[in-house]
Design a protein around this motif. Structure first.
Motif, PDB file in Angstrom:
ATOM      1  N   UNK A  77      14.383 -22.545  51.014  1.00 31.61           N
ATOM      2  CA  UNK A  77      14.387 -19.883  50.628  1.00 31.61           C
ATOM      3  C   UNK A  77      15.244 -20.865  49.260  1.00 31.61           C
ATOM      4  N   UNK A  78      14.965 -20.337  48.555  1.00 26.27           N
ATOM      5  CA  UNK A  78      15.480 -20.223  47.294  1.00 26.27           C
ATOM      6  C   UNK A  78      14.577 -18.856  46.283  1.00 26.27           C
ATOM      7  N   UNK A  79      14.469 -19.082  44.999  1.00 23.59           N
ATOM      8  CA  UNK A  79      13.779 -18.067  43.996  1.00 23.59           C
ATOM      9  C   UNK A  79      12.742 -17.744  44.554  1.00 23.59           C
ATOM     10  N   UNK A  80      12.068 -18.575  45.530  1.00 23.78           N
ATOM     11  CA  UNK A  80      10.703 -17.711  46.307  1.00 23.78           C
ATOM     12  C   UNK A  80      11.268 -16.413  47.772  1.00 23.78           C
ATOM     13  N   UNK A  81      11.967 -16.358  47.816  1.00 20.57           N
ATOM     14  CA  UNK A  81      12.517 -15.942  48.640  1.00 20.57           C
ATOM     15  C   UNK A  81      13.638 -14.363  48.201  1.00 20.57           C
ATOM     16  N   UNK A  82      14.108 -15.137  46.854  1.00 23.25           N
ATOM     17  CA  UNK A  82      15.174 -13.785  46.083  1.00 23.25           C
ATOM     18  C   UNK A  82      13.146 -12.701  45.461  1.00 23.25           C
ATOM     19  N   UNK A  83      12.358 -13.362  45.257  1.00 28.94           N
ATOM     20  CA  UNK A  83      11.497 -12.712  44.659  1.00 28.94           C
ATOM     21  C   UNK A  83      10.824 -11.721  45.074  1.00 28.94           C
ATOM     22  N   UNK A  84      10.655 -12.109  46.931  1.00 31.19           N
ATOM     23  CA  UNK A  84       9.943 -11.489  47.784  1.00 31.19           C
ATOM     24  C   UNK A  84      10.216 -10.285  48.561  1.00 31.19           C
ATOM     25  N   UNK A  85      12.136 -10.593  48.432  1.00 33.46           N
ATOM     26  CA  UNK A  85      12.531  -9.717  48.648  1.00 33.46           C
ATOM     27  C   UNK A  85      13.144  -8.922  47.884  1.00 33.46           C
ATOM     28  N   UNK A  86      13.020  -8.633  46.915  1.00 35.70           N
ATOM     29  CA  UNK A  86      12.096  -8.500  45.432  1.00 35.70           C
ATOM     30  C   UNK A  86      11.132  -7.046  45.243  1.00 35.70           C
ATOM     31  N   UNK A  87      10.212  -7.591  45.904  1.00 35.07           N
ATOM     32  CA  UNK A  87       8.807  -7.266  45.495  1.00 35.07           C
ATOM     33  C   UNK A  87       9.096  -6.222  47.047  1.00 35.07           C
ATOM     34  N   UNK A  88       9.433  -6.546  48.275  1.00 35.07           N
ATOM     35  CA  UNK A  88       9.477  -5.555  48.943  1.00 35.07           C
ATOM     36  C   UNK A  88      10.840  -3.943  48.882  1.00 35.07           C
ATOM     37  N   UNK A  89      11.554  -4.599  48.888  1.00 34.03           N
ATOM     38  CA  UNK A  89      12.861  -3.395  47.893  1.00 34.03           C
ATOM     39  C   UNK A  89      12.031  -2.027  46.809  1.00 34.03           C
ATOM     40  N   UNK A  90      11.682  -3.275  45.597  1.00 32.68           N
ATOM     41  CA  UNK A  90      10.524  -2.323  44.395  1.00 32.68           C
ATOM     42  C   UNK A  90       9.441  -1.756  44.738  1.00 32.68           C
ATOM     43  N   UNK A  91       8.696  -2.006  45.965  1.00 36.56           N
ATOM     44  CA  UNK A  91       7.523  -1.692  46.403  1.00 36.56           C
ATOM     45  C   UNK A  91       8.577  -0.157  47.113  1.00 36.56           C
ATOM     46  N   UNK A  92       9.123  -0.208  48.360  1.00 37.72           N
ATOM     47  CA  UNK A  92       9.395   0.740  49.099  1.00 37.72           C
ATOM     48  C   UNK A  92      10.017   1.990  47.932  1.00 37.72           C
ATOM     49  N   UNK A  93      11.148   1.416  47.688  1.00 42.25           N
ATOM     50  CA  UNK A  93      11.510   2.484  46.071  1.00 42.25           C
ATOM     51  C   UNK A  93      11.145   3.179  45.578  1.00 42.25           C
ATOM     52  N   UNK A  94       9.493   2.596  44.958  1.00 41.64           N
ATOM     53  CA  UNK A  94       9.413   3.399  44.207  1.00 41.64           C
ATOM     54  C   UNK A  94       8.087   4.133  45.349  1.00 41.64           C
ATOM     55  N   UNK A  95       7.419   3.990  46.425  1.00 45.59           N
ATOM     56  CA  UNK A  95       7.203   4.748  47.241  1.00 45.59           C
ATOM     57  C   UNK A  95       8.147   5.733  47.882  1.00 45.59           C
ATOM     58  N   UNK A  96       9.032   5.449  47.520  1.00 50.42           N
ATOM     59  CA  UNK A  96      10.501   7.051  47.929  1.00 50.42           C
ATOM     60  C   UNK A  96      10.742   8.215  47.058  1.00 50.42           C
ATOM     61  N   UNK A  97      10.468   7.055  45.834  1.00 52.21           N
ATOM     62  CA  UNK A  97      10.683   8.375  44.775  1.00 52.21           C
ATOM     63  C   UNK A  97       9.926   8.563  43.995  1.00 52.21           C
ATOM     64  N   UNK A  98       7.942   8.681  44.410  1.00 52.32           N
ATOM     65  CA  UNK A  98       7.143   9.441  43.783  1.00 52.32           C
ATOM     66  C   UNK A  98       6.884  10.617  45.516  1.00 52.32           C
ATOM     67  N   UNK A  99       7.094  10.174  46.680  1.00 52.04           N
ATOM     68  CA  UNK A  99       6.763  11.048  47.885  1.00 52.04           C
ATOM     69  C   UNK A  99       7.831  11.816  47.912  1.00 52.04           C
ATOM     70  N   UNK A 100       9.299  11.466  47.451  1.00 52.30           N
ATOM     71  CA  UNK A 100      10.451  12.814  47.420  1.00 52.30           C
ATOM     72  C   UNK A 100      11.149  13.010  46.491  1.00 52.30           C
ATOM     73  N   UNK A 101      10.924  12.889  45.031  1.00 52.34           N
ATOM     74  CA  UNK A 101      10.804  12.983  43.776  1.00 52.34           C
ATOM     75  C   UNK A 101      12.254  13.091  43.421  1.00 52.34           C
ATOM     76  N   UNK A 102      13.026  11.348  43.707  1.00 57.07           N
ATOM     77  CA  UNK A 102      13.765  11.327  43.328  1.00 57.07           C
ATOM     78  C   UNK A 102      13.975  10.097  41.538  1.00 57.07           C
ATOM     79  N   UNK A 103      15.116   9.578  41.793  1.00 62.21           N
ATOM     80  CA  UNK A 103      15.527   9.001  40.576  1.00 62.21           C
ATOM     81  C   UNK A 103      15.336   7.468  42.025  1.00 62.21           C
ATOM     82  N   UNK A 104      14.708   6.724  40.729  1.00 66.27           N
ATOM     83  CA  UNK A 104      14.507   5.003  41.223  1.00 66.27           C
ATOM     84  C   UNK A 104      15.808   5.005  42.160  1.00 66.27           C
ATOM     85  N   UNK A 105      17.106   5.169  42.118  1.00 66.08           N
ATOM     86  CA  UNK A 105      18.083   4.437  42.083  1.00 66.08           C
ATOM     87  C   UNK A 105      19.175   5.203  43.716  1.00 66.08           C
TER      88      UNK A 105
END
Length: 336
Positions: free
Chosen positions: A1-29
């Motif tokens: 475990x380490x920074x690679x795992x942090x980066x991997x989870x962040x990538x999933x969070x950012x990707x799914x957030x971006x998908x929802x942001x666009x489809x639901x037309x809401x803020x990133x937060x």
């Protein structure tokens, strides 16, 4: 475990957030809150009025299936959430007073609390300006000892979006945190705590009638919110308990400093004021410090020599080792 795992989870969070942001037309937060709720619900996608669309639901599910929270430490989860929130601050153009406390400052607050406060194993903490929780959770993750009961913390904030982010972040990390949506200058519903921490917003508090019940209120006009919040935090901290506050380095140079100093002298012991490393700030005027207060009580006394100075650069490992040794010596000579 380490920074690679942090980066991997962040990538999933950012990707799914971006998908929802666009489809639901809401803020990133708001999209980040929604995707975090989905993750906490075992990867099930919340659907309302047919949204998100089926194609997006499929993409989200594919991402959620790759997330393995059980393989990450609580602090790795916190770091990934922090990266996502930082992305949200840039995307949504969050105002300065709502921006997250950086890890570097959180680490130094946690270090001082751990070194000086002698907390019991069942310690409780309060952050009256919790925001998204990064400062409080950095402290909790550092203090929490494996195989001991989870520390309890309380967070207060008047911004419901920030508080919702703090809520999902705490649940993802499985932290024992109770959050309250209220004005931190009003009567709080939290119990007395072992210690307080806060990265204080700078500015004026608009409700003069409420401010008038505080010793640190201004003689005329609006009072400084950060002065009131320091007093409020120490009200909810036990006798002899510590408060660690991120404040402007020039806090005692303002016109209102006299009232703050008078209250501090009567109600607390000012044990230290340490400037944060200069490299963390864009200018000398923007530099901040950590103010260390201790409530009066049977086991507390004023340090013979107040802890003053500046943290060494975080890149200077030898300098930081010297600093920790000097701090330990100072504690032995000055704190009861």
């Amino acid at each position: 475990m380490g920074q690679a795992d942090v980066g991997e989870l962040y990538k999933h969070l950012d990707t799914t957030t971006a998908l929802l942001k666009e489809d639901l037309d809401v803020s990133y937060m708001d999209a980040l809150i929604e995707t975090s709720e989905n993750i906490l619900d075992g990867g099930r996608v919340k659907v309302e009025d047919g949204l998100p669309h089926q194609q997006v639901r499929d993409q989200l599910s594919e991402q959620y299936n790759q997330i393995k929270l059980a393989q990450l430490t609580t602090d790795e989860i916190r770091q990934a959430m922090q990266l996502a929130i930082l992305r949200g601050e840039r995307t949504d153009l969050i105002q300065a007073n709502h921006q997250m406390t950086p890890d570097s400052i959180g680490f130094l607050v946690a270090y001082l609390l751990e070194a000086l406060a002698d907390l019991p194993s069942d310690a409780t903490l309060l952050d009256p300006t919790v925001g998204t929780g990064n400062l409080l959770y950095t402290v909790l993750n550092r203090l929490q000892v494996a195989d001991e009961p989870a520390l309890t913390a309380y967070g207060v904030d008047n911004d419901d979006t920030m508080l919702a982010l703090a809520g999902v972040s705490a649940r993802l990390q499985q932290l024992n945190v109770e959050l309250y949506h209220q004005d931190a200058i009003s009567d709080l519903v939290v119990p007395q705590v072992s210690a307080s921490v806060a990265d204080l917003p700078i500015g004026y508090y608009p409700v003069d009638e409420r401010a008038a019940t505080f010793a640190t209120h201004a003689a005329t006009g609006h009072s400084y919110a950060h002065h009131l919040l320091i007093e409020q935090s120490m009200r909810y901290t036990v006798a002899g308990g510590f408060g660690f506050f991120v404040v402007p380095s020039m806090i005692f140079k303002s016109e209102e400093a006299k009232g703050l100093t008078k209250w501090m002298t009567s109600a607390t012991y000012m044990q230290g004021l340490l400037n944060l490393p200069r490299e963390l700030f864009s200018s000398e005027a923007a530099q901040k410090a950590i103010l260390i207060l201790q409530n009066k009580g049977e086991q507390a006394e004023q340090a013979k020599r107040i802890l003053l100075g500046e943290f060494p650069s975080l890149k200077n490992q030898a300098g930081f080792r010297r600093f920790t040794a000097e701090l330990a010596q100072w504690k032995q000579q000055n704190l009861a």
